[in-house]
Design a protein around this motif. Structure first.
Motif, PDB file in Angstrom:
ATOM      1  N   PRO A 108       1.054  -1.289   0.024  1.00 44.01           N
ATOM      2  CA  PRO A 108       0.031   0.248   0.154  1.00 44.01           C
ATOM      3  C   PRO A 108       0.853   1.093  -0.092  1.00 44.01           C
ATOM      4  O   PRO A 108       1.794   1.421   0.750  1.00 44.01           O
ATOM      5  CB  PRO A 108      -0.842  -0.015   1.277  1.00 44.01           C
ATOM      6  CG  PRO A 108      -0.103  -1.025   2.206  1.00 44.01           C
ATOM      7  CD  PRO A 108       0.637  -2.061   1.254  1.00 44.01           C
ATOM      8  N   GLY A 109       0.563   2.240  -0.894  1.00 46.55           N
ATOM      9  CA  GLY A 109       1.288   3.451  -1.047  1.00 46.55           C
ATOM     10  C   GLY A 109       2.478   3.562  -1.754  1.00 46.55           C
ATOM     11  O   GLY A 109       3.227   4.520  -1.873  1.00 46.55           O
ATOM     12  N   ALA A 110       2.969   2.280  -2.255  1.00 48.09           N
ATOM     13  CA  ALA A 110       4.039   2.022  -3.045  1.00 48.09           C
ATOM     14  C   ALA A 110       3.957   3.144  -4.348  1.00 48.09           C
ATOM     15  O   ALA A 110       2.886   3.389  -5.034  1.00 48.09           O
ATOM     16  CB  ALA A 110       4.152   0.617  -3.574  1.00 48.09           C
ATOM     17  N   VAL A 111       5.202   3.488  -4.584  1.00 48.84           N
ATOM     18  CA  VAL A 111       5.316   4.611  -5.649  1.00 48.84           C
ATOM     19  C   VAL A 111       6.408   4.179  -6.864  1.00 48.84           C
ATOM     20  O   VAL A 111       7.117   3.521  -6.416  1.00 48.84           O
ATOM     21  CB  VAL A 111       5.974   6.083  -5.127  1.00 48.84           C
ATOM     22  CG1 VAL A 111       6.197   7.069  -6.429  1.00 48.84           C
ATOM     23  CG2 VAL A 111       4.971   6.479  -4.010  1.00 48.84           C
ATOM     24  N   ASP A 112       5.831   4.320  -8.020  1.00 47.57           N
ATOM     25  CA  ASP A 112       6.586   3.798  -9.326  1.00 47.57           C
ATOM     26  C   ASP A 112       8.042   4.770  -9.105  1.00 47.57           C
ATOM     27  O   ASP A 112       8.034   5.795  -8.872  1.00 47.57           O
ATOM     28  CB  ASP A 112       6.043   4.214 -10.527  1.00 47.57           C
ATOM     29  CG  ASP A 112       4.820   3.298 -10.774  1.00 47.57           C
ATOM     30  OD1 ASP A 112       4.704   2.177 -10.232  1.00 47.57           O
ATOM     31  OD2 ASP A 112       3.896   3.612 -11.736  1.00 47.57           O
ATOM     32  N   PHE A 113       8.965   3.920  -9.152  1.00 52.19           N
ATOM     33  CA  PHE A 113      10.265   4.381  -9.360  1.00 52.19           C
ATOM     34  C   PHE A 113      10.746   5.283 -10.481  1.00 52.19           C
ATOM     35  O   PHE A 113      10.494   4.948 -11.478  1.00 52.19           O
ATOM     36  CB  PHE A 113      11.373   3.456  -9.181  1.00 52.19           C
ATOM     37  CG  PHE A 113      12.858   3.968  -9.328  1.00 52.19           C
ATOM     38  CD1 PHE A 113      13.652   4.448  -8.367  1.00 52.19           C
ATOM     39  CD2 PHE A 113      13.320   3.891 -10.636  1.00 52.19           C
ATOM     40  CE1 PHE A 113      14.675   5.007  -8.702  1.00 52.19           C
ATOM     41  CE2 PHE A 113      14.765   4.171 -10.701  1.00 52.19           C
ATOM     42  CZ  PHE A 113      15.590   4.871  -9.770  1.00 52.19           C
ATOM     43  N   PRO A 152       5.857   4.265   2.092  1.00 55.22           N
ATOM     44  CA  PRO A 152       5.852   5.653   1.863  1.00 55.22           C
ATOM     45  C   PRO A 152       6.469   6.634   2.626  1.00 55.22           C
ATOM     46  O   PRO A 152       6.894   6.286   3.676  1.00 55.22           O
ATOM     47  CB  PRO A 152       4.317   5.901   1.936  1.00 55.22           C
ATOM     48  CG  PRO A 152       3.537   4.667   1.783  1.00 55.22           C
ATOM     49  CD  PRO A 152       4.698   3.776   2.393  1.00 55.22           C
ATOM     50  N   ALA A 153       7.189   7.313   2.122  1.00 57.72           N
ATOM     51  CA  ALA A 153       7.841   8.689   2.659  1.00 57.72           C
ATOM     52  C   ALA A 153       7.242   9.170   3.842  1.00 57.72           C
ATOM     53  O   ALA A 153       5.987   9.081   3.982  1.00 57.72           O
ATOM     54  CB  ALA A 153       8.340   9.876   1.651  1.00 57.72           C
ATOM     55  N   GLY A 154       7.862   9.169   5.163  1.00 58.53           N
ATOM     56  CA  GLY A 154       7.350   9.744   6.210  1.00 58.53           C
ATOM     57  C   GLY A 154       7.022   8.528   7.206  1.00 58.53           C
ATOM     58  O   GLY A 154       6.622   8.720   8.120  1.00 58.53           O
ATOM     59  N   HIS A 155       7.196   7.437   6.717  1.00 56.99           N
ATOM     60  CA  HIS A 155       6.840   6.216   7.668  1.00 56.99           C
ATOM     61  C   HIS A 155       8.115   5.562   8.262  1.00 56.99           C
ATOM     62  O   HIS A 155       8.478   5.610   9.220  1.00 56.99           O
ATOM     63  CB  HIS A 155       5.976   5.290   6.984  1.00 56.99           C
ATOM     64  CG  HIS A 155       4.679   5.765   6.596  1.00 56.99           C
ATOM     65  ND1 HIS A 155       4.182   6.571   5.644  1.00 56.99           N
ATOM     66  CD2 HIS A 155       3.280   5.346   7.279  1.00 56.99           C
ATOM     67  CE1 HIS A 155       2.875   6.749   5.648  1.00 56.99           C
ATOM     68  NE2 HIS A 155       2.343   6.279   6.630  1.00 56.99           N
ATOM     69  N   HIS A 156       8.895   5.162   7.187  1.00 51.15           N
ATOM     70  CA  HIS A 156      10.190   4.474   7.292  1.00 51.15           C
ATOM     71  C   HIS A 156      10.935   4.946   6.203  1.00 51.15           C
ATOM     72  O   HIS A 156      10.257   5.444   5.021  1.00 51.15           O
ATOM     73  CB  HIS A 156      10.119   3.103   7.458  1.00 51.15           C
ATOM     74  CG  HIS A 156       9.280   2.580   8.733  1.00 51.15           C
ATOM     75  ND1 HIS A 156       9.796   2.554  10.000  1.00 51.15           N
ATOM     76  CD2 HIS A 156       8.009   2.080   8.781  1.00 51.15           C
ATOM     77  CE1 HIS A 156       9.065   2.073  10.816  1.00 51.15           C
ATOM     78  NE2 HIS A 156       7.977   1.782  10.101  1.00 51.15           N
TER      79      HIS A 156
END
Length: 264
Positions: A108-113, A152-156
């Motif tokens: 969940p929340g993965a972002v395409d590189f 996602p950024a902001g979590h780990h």
């Protein structure tokens, strides 16, 4: 995760959430009886079962080499769980895919590189580039990197994850010419992580000795028999498995021929 013997866990789809139309195979997000959520690639897609064979072999090989790949599972799928899907073409795909399909753990929340979204060191880039060169993966380009960053950024701290290996192992589409492809050079010109070329020799020295016949038999054993049956030119599924192992074992020993040079 896969067991020590190479087997993948098997789950049963309980709910079809939605189709994903970003790719030609139209995978779907599915919930399963283990309470997990998976991106499922279907046997009835245009790419067919060989794409799923490549997903299993390359994905499980990558995992054993220490690269990050979302967990792969086998998904028992009954089209009736998607009876409310309104799109006729998607329904046709799902009805053609009853039985075992391949699921990848949904991140969940993965972002395409894309270049600049994550600082990928030359050594990490080289590790992925080596895997792609070894398995002849033609679909890790700057336009289609098949890499995501997660969490996602902001979590780990986000990490790079490898997805979508169905376009690898191109030799298995023409088994009668597979022997000619053992030493075929890999075209690195459009690779998404081309800056890893400078560290390829180190990656080859690290990974080459690990890719043994025993390891290859383990990852190939994770492919279901149903995806290997009826292969022209082979008398049994075991013969097909042996052919994958023989080809990849020979290629691992011949990296001097196919490994891209350190500089353009």
């Amino acid at each position: 995760m896969a067991t020590a013997s190479g087997a993948l866990r098997t789950v049963t789809a309980t709910q079809y959430v939605q189709p994903l139309r970003s790719g030609g195979s139209v995978p779907g997000i599915v919930e399963a009886d283990d309470l997990g959520t998976y991106v499922v690639k279907f046997t009835g897609s245009a790419q067919g079962r060989k794409a799923l064979v490549a997903e299993v072999i390359v994905g499980e090989l990558a995992r054993r080499l220490g690269l990050r790949v979302p967990e792969l599972v086998l998904v028992r799928f009954d089209p009736d769980v998607a009876r409310n899907e309104p799109h006729e073409e998607v329904q046709d795909l799902l009805h053609a895919s009853a039985g075992l399909n391949l699921g990848m753990d949904y991140l969940p929340g993965a972002v395409d590189f894309t270049p600049g979204t994550l600082d990928v060191t030359p050594s990490e880039a080289a590790a992925i580039l080596w895997l792609d060169a070894f398995t002849a993966n033609v679909d890790r380009t700057t336009h289609s990197p098949n890499l995501v960053t997660w969490p996602p950024a902001g979590h780990h701290r986000p990490r790079l994850w490898l997805i979508d290996h169905g376009a690898a192992l191109v030799f298995h589409h023409r088994w009668h010419t597979a022997a000619d492809a053992v030493g075929k050079a890999y075209d690195v010109r459009h690779h998404a992580l081309g800056h890893g070329r400078s560290e390829l020799a180190a990656a080859d020295a690290a990974f080459g000795p690990l890719v043994t016949e025993r390891l290859l038999r383990e990852v190939v054993s994770a492919v279901p028999d149903a995806w290997l049956t009826g292969e022209p030119g082979f008398a049994s599924t075991q013969e097909v498995r042996d052919a994958y192992v023989a080809h990849l074992t020979a290629r691992a020993r011949d990296s001097a021929r196919w490994l891209p040079p350190a500089t353009p």
